[in-house]
Design a protein around this motif. Structure first.
Motif, mmCIF file in Angstrom:
data_model
loop_
_atom_site.group_PDB
_atom_site.id
_atom_site.type_symbol
_atom_site.label_atom_id
_atom_site.label_comp_id
_atom_site.label_asym_id
_atom_site.label_seq_id
_atom_site.Cartn_x
_atom_site.Cartn_y
_atom_site.Cartn_z
ATOM 1 N N GLN A 29 -8.323 -1.588 -3.087
ATOM 2 C CA GLN A 29 -9.328 -1.089 -2.615
ATOM 3 C C GLN A 29 -9.172 0.063 -1.846
ATOM 4 O OE1 GLN A 29 -10.811 -4.501 -0.536
ATOM 5 N NE2 GLN A 29 -12.826 -4.383 -1.131
ATOM 6 N N ARG A 30 -8.214 0.166 -1.141
ATOM 7 C CA ARG A 30 -7.899 1.707 -0.038
ATOM 8 C C ARG A 30 -7.741 2.712 -1.247
ATOM 9 N NH1 ARG A 30 -5.416 0.989 4.607
ATOM 10 N NH2 ARG A 30 -6.324 -0.990 4.666
ATOM 11 N N ILE A 31 -7.076 2.350 -2.293
ATOM 12 C CA ILE A 31 -6.841 3.407 -3.239
ATOM 13 C C ILE A 31 -7.974 3.953 -3.828
ATOM 14 C CG2 ILE A 31 -5.859 4.254 -5.463
ATOM 15 C CD1 ILE A 31 -3.429 2.494 -4.515
ATOM 16 N N ARG A 32 -9.054 3.140 -4.220
ATOM 17 C CA ARG A 32 -10.191 3.541 -4.638
ATOM 18 C C ARG A 32 -11.227 4.187 -3.813
ATOM 19 N NH1 ARG A 32 -11.958 -1.732 -6.733
ATOM 20 N NH2 ARG A 32 -10.390 -1.133 -8.558
ATOM 21 N N GLU A 33 -11.241 3.638 -2.687
ATOM 22 C CA GLU A 33 -12.181 4.344 -1.574
ATOM 23 C C GLU A 33 -11.469 5.522 -1.501
ATOM 24 O OE1 GLU A 33 -11.310 1.924 1.957
ATOM 25 O OE2 GLU A 33 -12.617 0.089 0.891
ATOM 26 N N ARG A 34 -10.375 6.176 -1.210
ATOM 27 C CA ARG A 34 -9.778 7.378 -1.140
ATOM 28 C C ARG A 34 -9.724 8.187 -2.292
ATOM 29 N NH1 ARG A 34 -4.678 6.211 3.037
ATOM 30 N NH2 ARG A 34 -5.913 4.896 4.743
ATOM 31 N N LYS A 35 -10.257 7.721 -3.170
ATOM 32 C CA LYS A 35 -10.052 8.462 -4.671
ATOM 33 C C LYS A 35 -8.647 8.984 -4.800
ATOM 34 C CE LYS A 35 -14.983 9.385 -5.140
ATOM 35 N NZ LYS A 35 -15.567 8.588 -4.172
ATOM 36 N N LEU A 36 -7.767 8.261 -4.774
ATOM 37 C CA LEU A 36 -6.376 8.904 -4.938
ATOM 38 C C LEU A 36 -6.053 9.170 -6.369
ATOM 39 C CD1 LEU A 36 -4.279 6.732 -2.155
ATOM 40 C CD2 LEU A 36 -5.081 9.342 -2.071
ATOM 41 N N ALA A 37 -6.660 8.549 -7.075
ATOM 42 C CA ALA A 37 -6.272 8.525 -8.777
ATOM 43 C C ALA A 37 -7.730 9.102 -9.500
ATOM 44 C CB ALA A 37 -5.679 7.269 -9.201
ATOM 45 N N GLN A 38 -7.539 10.236 -10.209
ATOM 46 C CA GLN A 38 -8.896 10.493 -11.024
ATOM 47 C C GLN A 38 -8.737 9.886 -12.324
ATOM 48 O OE1 GLN A 38 -10.527 11.981 -8.242
ATOM 49 N NE2 GLN A 38 -11.597 12.676 -10.177
ATOM 50 N N PHE A 39 -9.568 9.060 -12.907
ATOM 51 C CA PHE A 39 -9.621 8.390 -14.303
ATOM 52 C C PHE A 39 -10.402 8.814 -15.199
ATOM 53 C CE2 PHE A 39 -7.494 4.953 -11.907
ATOM 54 C CZ PHE A 39 -6.504 4.585 -12.583
ATOM 55 N N LEU A 47 0.849 -1.318 0.208
ATOM 56 C CA LEU A 47 0.002 -0.113 0.076
ATOM 57 C C LEU A 47 0.744 1.310 -0.070
ATOM 58 C CD1 LEU A 47 -2.793 1.522 0.058
ATOM 59 C CD2 LEU A 47 -2.513 1.148 2.829
ATOM 60 N N ASP A 48 1.826 1.225 0.753
ATOM 61 C CA ASP A 48 2.991 2.383 0.781
ATOM 62 C C ASP A 48 3.342 2.821 -0.507
ATOM 63 O OD1 ASP A 48 4.781 4.174 2.460
ATOM 64 O OD2 ASP A 48 6.192 2.945 1.901
ATOM 65 N N VAL A 49 3.918 1.659 -0.905
ATOM 66 C CA VAL A 49 4.685 1.660 -2.344
ATOM 67 C C VAL A 49 3.470 2.247 -3.276
ATOM 68 C CG1 VAL A 49 5.536 0.351 -4.313
ATOM 69 C CG2 VAL A 49 6.520 0.076 -2.196
ATOM 70 N N MET A 50 2.382 1.945 -3.505
ATOM 71 C CA MET A 50 1.265 1.998 -4.491
ATOM 72 C C MET A 50 0.949 3.496 -4.397
ATOM 73 S SD MET A 50 -0.365 -1.570 -5.217
ATOM 74 C CE MET A 50 -1.831 -0.976 -6.325
ATOM 75 N N ARG A 51 0.637 3.658 -2.899
ATOM 76 C CA ARG A 51 -0.053 5.322 -2.552
ATOM 77 C C ARG A 51 1.283 6.230 -3.174
ATOM 78 N NH1 ARG A 51 -1.296 4.855 2.582
ATOM 79 N NH2 ARG A 51 0.833 5.655 3.325
ATOM 80 N N VAL A 97 5.663 -10.010 -1.779
ATOM 81 C CA VAL A 97 4.438 -9.420 -2.176
ATOM 82 C C VAL A 97 3.206 -10.763 -1.888
ATOM 83 C CG1 VAL A 97 2.807 -8.288 -3.504
ATOM 84 C CG2 VAL A 97 5.164 -7.455 -3.456
ATOM 85 N N ASP A 98 2.544 -10.427 -1.159
ATOM 86 C CA ASP A 98 1.295 -11.420 -1.043
ATOM 87 C C ASP A 98 0.243 -10.900 -2.012
ATOM 88 O OD1 ASP A 98 -0.955 -12.960 -0.457
ATOM 89 O OD2 ASP A 98 -0.776 -12.383 1.640
#
Length: 454
Positions: free
Chosen positions: A338-348, A291-295, A328-329
Motif C-alpha cells: 500500500q505504501r509503495i502504491r501511495e508513494r508511486k515508487l514503481a511506474q508500471f 517495507l525497508d526491503v521492498m523499498r 515476515v508477517d
C-alpha cells in the motif's frame, strides 16, 4: 511430486557460477562436499530432489551437466573439495581441449559435431527424472563456448524437449572495461538471437552492474571473479528458494515464469537483492523490515542490471515478483505494498495490471544470516532494452568496417555469406522495438499487427 530441474553449465563463466551455486545449495540443504547429508540436517522439510538425486549409497548428486571445450575450469572443480559431489559421467570436456577461442562460430560448430555425446548425458538425466520440469542454463554471452555452444544447446533443447521450460542465467559483459575479446559484440548479438527465440525466461546478470555493486555497496575496490560469482550464486539460490522450500504458491518454475512473462518475447528479467553483505561486514548490521526491503529493491543501485536513463522513453515495469525470506508477517507485506502504491515508487505499463507480486519463502535453517528479512526482486522492465541497444551499437561499429570477421569465415556456417549475423541483428532490433512498444498504451494492438519474422 517433485518437478525436477536439470542444470547445464557451459564454458568458463557458466561452470564458475555453477560451482558457486552448488556450494550454496549444499550449505542451504545441509549437504557436505562429499554429497552426504550432515547429521544435523536429517529432519528437514525442504525439497532436495528438485536439484539433487540420491545415489545407491544415499549420497546426494546434483542434477548438473558440466560442459566445456577446454579443461581448465572443470579441472579446477575436479581438484576442489567438491570434486566428489558431481557425477563424473555428467562432465564433458572436448577431446582436443583447444576451446572455442572466444569465437561464437567455433563454439557453435564444435557443439554441432559433439552434440550426440552431450545429448546422451542430457537424455540419461532426463530419463532419470520422475517429472522433469525444465532446464536451467548457466553461461556468458560474450565468449566462445558459453555463447556458441550455449546457442546450439538452446536450439537443440527446444527441438528435443518442446514442452519443457528453458530458463537461462546469462552473464552480459562489462561495458565499463575494454574487453580483451574483440569479437564480443558479434558473439553477444548471435547469442541474443537464440535467447530471444529459444528460451522461456532469461535472467540477465550484467557484469557492469555486478562490479559496480561490489565496489559501491560492498566496498570491494577490485572484486575478484569469485566475489562477483558469490553475488550471482545468491541470486540463483534465492530465485529457486520457493521451489526448494515449497509453500502454497510459486512452488514450481512455471508458476514463477508465468507471473513475470506476459508475451513470449518479453522474457528478459533483471534482479535486485537486499541487504547485500559480505563475510567481513558482519558488524555492519541494520534493522530490516519488509517495507525497508521492498523499498530498497526498487532502488536502481540495488538492481543487478545497469540501464542508463533513456530520455526519449518512459521505461516502466511490466511485472515484479519479490521473494521475501525471513521472519515476515503477511499483514506487513500488505501495508508495504500500500505504501509503495501511495508513494508511486514503481511506474508500471499502461496496458496491464500494475501489481507487485510477493512470494514469502522460508530461509534455510542451516545458513546463518545476520539480518531478519532479506528480499530478491525479479522484474520484467522495459529499460533492459538499453542494454541490448548498447550491444547493437558496438556490433554496428565493427560490422560497418567488416572488422575481425576472418575467424568467423573459417567456420562452415559463415563460409558462403554472413547472413546469420545480419539476421541476428535484425531479431535483436525487433526485440528492442517490442520493449519500446511495451511502454505505450497501444502495445496490445501493436503486437496484433506486427509480423514476427523467424
Amino acid at each position: 511430486m517433485p518437478r525436477e530441474i536439470i542444470t547445464l553449465q557451459l564454458g568458463q563463466c557458466g561452470n564458475q557460477i555453477g560451482m558457486e551455486f552448488w556450494k550454496r545449495l549444499c550449505v542451504e540443504h545441509g549437504i557436505n562436499s562429499e554429497g552426504m547429508l550432515e547429521d544435523f540436517a536429517t529432519e528437514g522439510t525442504d525439497r532436495k530432489d528438485v536439484f539433487f538425486y540420491q545415489a545407491d549409497d544415499e549420497h546426494y548428486i546434483p542434477r548438473a551437466v558440466l560442459l566445456d571445450l577446454e579443461p581448465r575450469v572443470i579441472n579446477m572443480i575436479l581438484n576442489s573439495p567438491y570434486a566428489n559431489l558431481y557425477n563424473p559421467e555428467n562432465i564433458y570436456m572436448s577431446k582436443h581441449g583447444g576451446g572455442a577461442g572466444n569465437n561464437w562460430a567455433s563454439g557453435y560448430c564444435q557443439a554441432e559435431r559433439l552434440h550426440e555425446e552431450v545429448f546422451d548425458i542430457i537424455d540419461r538425466e532426463a530419463e532419470g527424472s520422475d517429472s522433469l520440469e525444465g532446464f536451467v542454463l548457466c553461461h556468458s554471452i560474450a565468449g566462445g563456448t558459453g555463447s556458441g555452444m550455449g546457442s546450439y544447446m538452446l536450439e537443440k533443447l527446444n527441438d528435443r524437449f518442446p514442452k519443457k521450460l528453458i530458463q537461462t542465467y546469462s552473464v552480459f559483459p562489462n561495458q565499463d572495461e575494454i574487453s580483451d575479446v574483440v569479437v564480443q559484440p558479434y558473439n553477444s548479438v548471435l547469442t541474443l538471437k537464440r535467447l530471444t527465440m529459444n528460451a522461456d525466461c532469461v535472467v540477465v546478470l550484467d557484469n557492469t552492474a555486478l562490479n559496480r555493486i561490489a565496489a559501491d555497496r560492498l566496498r570491494i575496490q577490485n572484486p575478484t571473479f569469485s566475489q562477483v560469482n558469490q553475488l550471482v550464486s545468491t541470486i540463483m539460490s534465492v530465485s529457486t528458494a520457493t521451489l526448494r522450500y515449497p509453500g502454497y504458491m510459486n512452488n514450481d518454475l512455471i508458476g514463477l515464469v508465468a507471473s513475470l512473462v506476459p508475451t513470449p518475447r518479453l522474457h528478459f528479467l533483471m534482479t535486485g537483492y537486499t541487504p547485500l553483505t559480505t563475510d567481513q561486514q558482519v558488524a555492519n548490521v541494520r534493522k530490516t523490515t519488509v517495507l525497508d526491503v521492498m523499498r530498497r529493491l526498487l532502488q536502481p543501485k540495488n538492481v543487478m542490471v545497469s540501464t542508463p536513463r533513456d530520455r526519449k522513453r518512459n521505461h516502466c515495469y511490466i511485472s515484479i515478483l519479490n521473494i521475501i525470506q525471513g521472519e515476515v508477517d503477511p499483514t506487513q507485506v500488505h501495508k508495504s505494498l500500500q505504501r509503495i502504491r501511495e508513494r508511486k515508487l514503481a511506474q508500471f505499463i499502461p496496458w496491464g495490471p500494475a501489481s507487485i507480486q510477493v512470494a514469502l519463502s522460508r530461509k534455510s535453517p542451516y545458513l546463518q544470516t545476520t539480518h531478519r528479512v532479506s528480499g530478491l526482486m525479479m522484474a520484467n522492465h522495459t529499460g533492459i532494452s538499453t542494454l541490448f541497444d548498447s550491444t547493437c551499437r558496438q556490433y554496428d561499429k565493427l560490422r560497418k568496417r567488416e572488422a575481425f570477421l576472418e575467424q568467423f569465415r573459417k567456420e562452415s556456417m559463415f563460409e558462403e555469406n554472413l547472413d546469420e549475423l545480419d539476421n541476428s541483428r535484425e531479431i535483436v532490433q525487433q526485440l528492442i522495438d517490442e520493449y519500446h512498444a511495451a511502454t505505450e498504451p497501444t502495445y496490445l494492438s501493436w503486437t496484433a499487427t506486427k509480423k514476427v519474422t523467424i
